[in-house]
Design a protein around this motif. Structure first.
Motif, PDB file in Angstrom:
ATOM      1  N   PHE A 170      36.702  46.548  44.559  1.00 41.52           N
ATOM      2  CA  PHE A 170      38.337  46.864  44.293  1.00 41.52           C
ATOM      3  C   PHE A 170      38.485  47.873  43.572  1.00 41.52           C
ATOM      4  N   ASP A 171      37.417  48.737  43.139  1.00 40.05           N
ATOM      5  CA  ASP A 171      37.589  49.496  41.889  1.00 40.05           C
ATOM      6  C   ASP A 171      38.679  50.519  41.992  1.00 40.05           C
ATOM      7  N   SER A 172      39.095  50.896  43.317  1.00 37.80           N
ATOM      8  CA  SER A 172      40.052  52.046  43.375  1.00 37.80           C
ATOM      9  C   SER A 172      41.525  51.420  43.485  1.00 37.80           C
ATOM     10  N   LEU A 173      41.735  50.071  43.391  1.00 34.35           N
ATOM     11  CA  LEU A 173      42.798  49.447  43.836  1.00 34.35           C
ATOM     12  C   LEU A 173      43.851  49.160  42.409  1.00 34.35           C
ATOM     13  N   SER A 174      43.881  50.190  41.650  1.00 34.19           N
ATOM     14  CA  SER A 174      44.746  49.931  40.400  1.00 34.19           C
ATOM     15  C   SER A 174      46.190  49.304  40.593  1.00 34.19           C
ATOM     16  N   ASN A 175      46.558  49.762  41.604  1.00 34.53           N
ATOM     17  CA  ASN A 175      48.244  49.204  42.066  1.00 34.53           C
ATOM     18  C   ASN A 175      48.185  48.118  43.035  1.00 34.53           C
ATOM     19  N   LEU A 176      47.187  47.404  43.202  1.00 37.81           N
ATOM     20  CA  LEU A 176      47.206  46.219  44.249  1.00 37.81           C
ATOM     21  C   LEU A 176      48.027  45.015  43.333  1.00 37.81           C
ATOM     22  N   ALA A 177      49.326  44.571  43.948  1.00 36.52           N
ATOM     23  CA  ALA A 177      49.757  43.482  43.678  1.00 36.52           C
ATOM     24  C   ALA A 177      49.479  42.233  44.085  1.00 36.52           C
ATOM     25  N   VAL A 178      49.066  42.248  45.275  1.00 39.31           N
ATOM     26  CA  VAL A 178      48.683  40.793  46.111  1.00 39.31           C
ATOM     27  C   VAL A 178      47.537  41.184  46.761  1.00 39.31           C
ATOM     28  N   LEU A 179      46.539  40.313  46.600  1.00 36.09           N
ATOM     29  CA  LEU A 179      45.151  40.029  47.199  1.00 36.09           C
ATOM     30  C   LEU A 179      45.304  38.726  47.660  1.00 36.09           C
ATOM     31  N   VAL A 180      44.850  38.556  49.052  1.00 34.89           N
ATOM     32  CA  VAL A 180      44.802  37.283  49.796  1.00 34.89           C
ATOM     33  C   VAL A 180      43.389  36.906  50.266  1.00 34.89           C
ATOM     34  N   LEU A 181      42.782  36.203  49.815  1.00 38.21           N
ATOM     35  CA  LEU A 181      41.299  35.741  50.283  1.00 38.21           C
ATOM     36  C   LEU A 181      41.153  34.366  51.009  1.00 38.21           C
ATOM     37  N   THR A 182      42.108  33.786  51.487  1.00 36.05           N
ATOM     38  CA  THR A 182      42.383  32.240  51.980  1.00 36.05           C
ATOM     39  C   THR A 182      41.394  32.328  52.941  1.00 36.05           C
ATOM     40  N   GLY A 183      40.574  31.118  52.878  1.00 38.20           N
ATOM     41  CA  GLY A 183      39.685  30.787  54.282  1.00 38.20           C
ATOM     42  C   GLY A 183      38.641  31.494  54.383  1.00 38.20           C
ATOM     43  N   ASN A 184      37.900  31.767  53.336  1.00 41.87           N
ATOM     44  CA  ASN A 184      36.529  32.678  53.424  1.00 41.87           C
ATOM     45  C   ASN A 184      35.340  31.595  52.949  1.00 41.87           C
ATOM     46  N   LYS A 185      34.095  32.368  52.770  1.00 42.62           N
ATOM     47  CA  LYS A 185      33.102  31.183  52.662  1.00 42.62           C
ATOM     48  C   LYS A 185      32.467  31.778  51.192  1.00 42.62           C
ATOM     49  N   LEU A 186      33.337  32.001  50.219  1.00 46.48           N
ATOM     50  CA  LEU A 186      32.869  32.564  48.936  1.00 46.48           C
ATOM     51  C   LEU A 186      32.491  31.314  48.029  1.00 46.48           C
ATOM     52  N   GLN A 187      31.314  31.307  47.423  1.00 45.23           N
ATOM     53  CA  GLN A 187      30.524  30.341  46.626  1.00 45.23           C
ATOM     54  C   GLN A 187      30.694  30.802  45.266  1.00 45.23           C
ATOM     55  N   ALA A 188      30.795  32.078  45.042  1.00 48.85           N
ATOM     56  CA  ALA A 188      30.551  32.637  43.605  1.00 48.85           C
ATOM     57  C   ALA A 188      31.147  33.905  43.562  1.00 48.85           C
ATOM     58  N   LEU A 189      31.607  34.124  42.431  1.00 52.49           N
ATOM     59  CA  LEU A 189      32.319  35.585  42.126  1.00 52.49           C
ATOM     60  C   LEU A 189      31.820  36.315  40.681  1.00 52.49           C
ATOM     61  N   ASP A 190      31.590  37.341  40.755  1.00 53.38           N
ATOM     62  CA  ASP A 190      31.029  38.222  39.624  1.00 53.38           C
ATOM     63  C   ASP A 190      32.250  38.174  38.600  1.00 53.38           C
ATOM     64  N   SER A 191      31.972  38.131  37.381  1.00 54.10           N
ATOM     65  CA  SER A 191      33.144  37.988  36.436  1.00 54.10           C
ATOM     66  C   SER A 191      33.775  39.445  36.366  1.00 54.10           C
ATOM     67  N   GLU A 192      33.061  40.415  37.063  1.00 53.24           N
ATOM     68  CA  GLU A 192      33.963  41.792  36.751  1.00 53.24           C
ATOM     69  C   GLU A 192      34.607  42.173  38.221  1.00 53.24           C
ATOM     70  N   VAL A 193      34.231  41.013  39.091  1.00 55.22           N
ATOM     71  CA  VAL A 193      35.002  41.596  40.364  1.00 55.22           C
ATOM     72  C   VAL A 193      36.439  42.107  40.714  1.00 55.22           C
ATOM     73  N   PHE A 194      37.094  41.382  39.603  1.00 64.17           N
ATOM     74  CA  PHE A 194      38.624  41.802  39.781  1.00 64.17           C
ATOM     75  C   PHE A 194      39.065  42.600  38.534  1.00 64.17           C
ATOM     76  N   GLY A 195      38.065  42.941  37.833  1.00 62.65           N
ATOM     77  CA  GLY A 195      38.284  43.585  36.386  1.00 62.65           C
ATOM     78  C   GLY A 195      39.246  44.978  36.606  1.00 62.65           C
ATOM     79  N   SER A 196      39.316  45.690  37.803  1.00 62.95           N
ATOM     80  CA  SER A 196      39.960  46.853  38.008  1.00 62.95           C
ATOM     81  C   SER A 196      41.487  46.817  38.480  1.00 62.95           C
ATOM     82  N   LEU A 197      41.746  45.286  38.703  1.00 56.36           N
ATOM     83  CA  LEU A 197      42.995  45.017  39.554  1.00 56.36           C
ATOM     84  C   LEU A 197      44.135  44.804  38.367  1.00 56.36           C
TER      85      LEU A 197
END
Length: 558
Positions: A531-558
């Motif tokens: 998501f590095d280039s998405l500095s204007n992103l206001a809404v992110l919807v990830l409902t209903g996936n198979k995520l078990q872990a997330l890197d601590s920096e993954v949302f850092g650019s949002l």
């Protein structure tokens, strides 16, 4: 000479009477020494003989855990009122459990006074009439079955209910009189049924209801009057229904809802008034306006003639207003869902903007021109604005709707849209999207399509694309070049696809993206720079996936 012929209790021969309607089926029948039924009688029951004066019918009473069966000829051959078409026969399978009685083909003319005789009437708590014709709700039914809890007399041609009909219906809880021929409800016509909690009067011809019709029904919870011919209702008609929770008045001919009509019904939760001709709802019609604990779950006013509606003081959770002529609508803090499509609404009003709980707003096909009137509804999850006059979106239009999951903007004025149907793109195929005026297109939707990868060529062709809906398109990959030309894309819907992972910089160049839907894929991993280039992103919807872990920096650019 007539030794093989069955006789009634008066010694009269029965062989020429109308025996076709004597039904023996569905009965667990075990003869005992005190019970006999001859083969000769059964042959007569099957004969196609012409009726004489008596219509023999059968009441089959079903019970559980039957230990023995009793059938005596006194019960079976009871006839009443020779010369009229009215009599019953009753077969009982007895036990200590509850029973259901079914009357088949009963015909009672308006001049008749029927009797219902049954040796085991005290065990019956439910009665149904099938293929029957009764001019009036028979008082004798409740005189006989004094423990009756459920009475189903639907489609029985009933025209009247008099004040004595239910005189002994002290245990009755559910009465179904739907699909009959009732024209009016007179004073105290349900007197005696003091424990009734559900009354079904739908699909009759009821055009008037006396103020005292429901006077004794203080325990009534549900009242169904759908599909009648009611033009008006006196403000006191429901005053005695202090336990009422649900009322159906839909599909009538009502024009005005008078002040105080529901003011006494403080427990009322559901009021269904759709499909009438209502043009006026007077102030003070609902208890939910003044009573502190009274809150409506559902108020349905769809398909009426409303041009104005003031519900500022009415506490209601779900409000249905579709297909009216409203020009403005007021939203209160108690409202959770408002469905108001197909009106002329241009203005949405609210007082306390900081305390709104609205999650669903359906304003399709109205006259909304901007997001200004709804920008304070931060709690919105579902927003439908298709077929309005909204111009091009700007970067801040949707930025405050952080909980939004569904957004409908199809065919909004000023938004040019292209729909692709049945597009199939195999993995190695390089697609070409040709459009003479591609630079004018602001929204693209793919319907019933299948493609392995988010097609870069789509955004190369439609360079001014603001909204891209590629949900349910079997997409498995988004690579770092897919959105290279999506410089002004604001909404991207990739829900219900087959994405497994989000790789590094896969949304690169979509710098103005404010709404990204990735719900219901198979995403199990997300690169920390996805998501590095998405500095204007206001809404992110990830409902209903198979995520078990997330890197601590993954949302850092949002």
């Amino acid at each position: 000479m007539h030794s093989s012929r069955q006789l009634d209790e008066n010694g009269e021969p029965l062989s020429r009477m109308y025996m076709r309607q004597l039904l023996i089926s569905n009965t667990a029948f075990t003869p005992t020494p005190s019970t006999s039924i001859s083969r000769t009688f059964l042959r007569h029951a099957e004969m196609n003989t012409r009726p004489f004066v008596i219509n023999f019918n059968i009441c089959v009473v079903h019970q559980h855990n039957v230990h023995s069966t009793y059938l005596n000829q006194t019960t079976l051959f009871t006839t009443v009122g020779v010369g009229s078409v009215r009599s019953t026969a009753c077969i009982i399978t007895a036990s200590y459990r509850s029973s259901i009685a079914e009357f088949h083909g009963i015909i009672i003319e308006s001049s008749a006074t029927p009797e219902v005789l049954c040796d085991y009437s005290s065990t019956v708590n439910q009665v149904s009439f099938v293929n029957s014709s009764l001019a009036e709700l028979p008082k004798q039914l409740f005189d006989t079955f004094t423990n009756l809890q459920i009475a189903n007399l639907t489609r029985s041609g009933i025209k009247y209910v008099n004040r004595y009909s239910l005189e002994r219906a002290h245990s009755l809880q559910i009465l179904d009189l739907s699909w009959n021929a009732l024209g009016e409800l007179t004073a105290n016509c349900f007197s005696g049924a003091s424990t009734l909690n559900k009354l079904i009067l739908s699909f009759n011809n009821i055009s008037s209801i006396d103020n005292k019709a429901f006077n004794t029904l203080s325990n009534l919870v549900s009242l169904l009057l759908t599909g009648n011919k009611l033009h008006s209702l006196d403000s006191k008609v429901f005053g005695s229904l202090i336990a009422l929770q649900t009322i159906y008045l839909d599909s009538n001919e009502l024009q005005v809802i008078e002040r105080d009509l529901f003011m006494s019904n403080v427990k009322l939760q559901n009021i269904l008034l759709q499909n009438n001709r209502i043009s006026v709802i007077e102030e003070g019609s609902f208890a939910a306006e003044t009573h502190p604990s009274s809150v409506l779950s559902i108020l349905s006013l769809s398909n009426n003639n409303l041009t104005k509606l003031d519900l500022k003081s009415v506490k209601v959770q779900k409000l249905y207003l579709a297909n009216n002529k409203l020009e403005e609508i007021y939203i209160s803090p108690s409202m959770q869902s408002v469905y108001a499509k197909n009106n002329n609404i241009s203005s949405i009003l609210m007082d306390n903007t900081s305390n709104m709980n609205l999650t669903t707003l359906d304003m399709e096909n109205n006259s909304i021109t901007s997001f200004e009137s709804i920008q304070h509804l931060h709690s919105l999850v579902n927003l439908f604005l298709s077929n309005n006059r909204i111009g091009p979106l700007n970067i801040t239009s949707l930025s405050k709707f952080t909980k939004l999951e569904q957004l409908g903007l199809e065919r909004t004025y000023g938004t040019r849209e292209v729909l692709f149907y049945g597009i199939n793109i195999d993995g190695p195929t390089i697609p070409h999207f040709l459009c003479q005026h591609g630079y004018d297109i602001e929204k693209v939707s793919l319907i019933g399509s299948s493609m392995e990868e988010l097609p870069k060529q789509l955004f190369d062709t439609f360079t001014n694309l603001r909204i891209a809906n590629l949900s349910s398109s079997d997409i498995k990959y988004v690579n770092r070049h897919s959105l290279e030309s999506a410089h002004i894309l604001q909404i991207l819907d990739l829900s219900w696809n087959a994405l497994n992972e989000l790789t590094a910089n896969c949304f690169s160049e979509a710098n103005l993206l404010i709404h990204l839907l990735l719900s219901f894929n198979n995403i199990s991993s997300i690169d920390k720079t996805a998501f590095d280039s998405l500095s204007n992103l206001a809404v992110l919807v990830l409902t209903g996936n198979k995520l078990q872990a997330l890197d601590s920096e993954v949302f850092g650019s949002l």
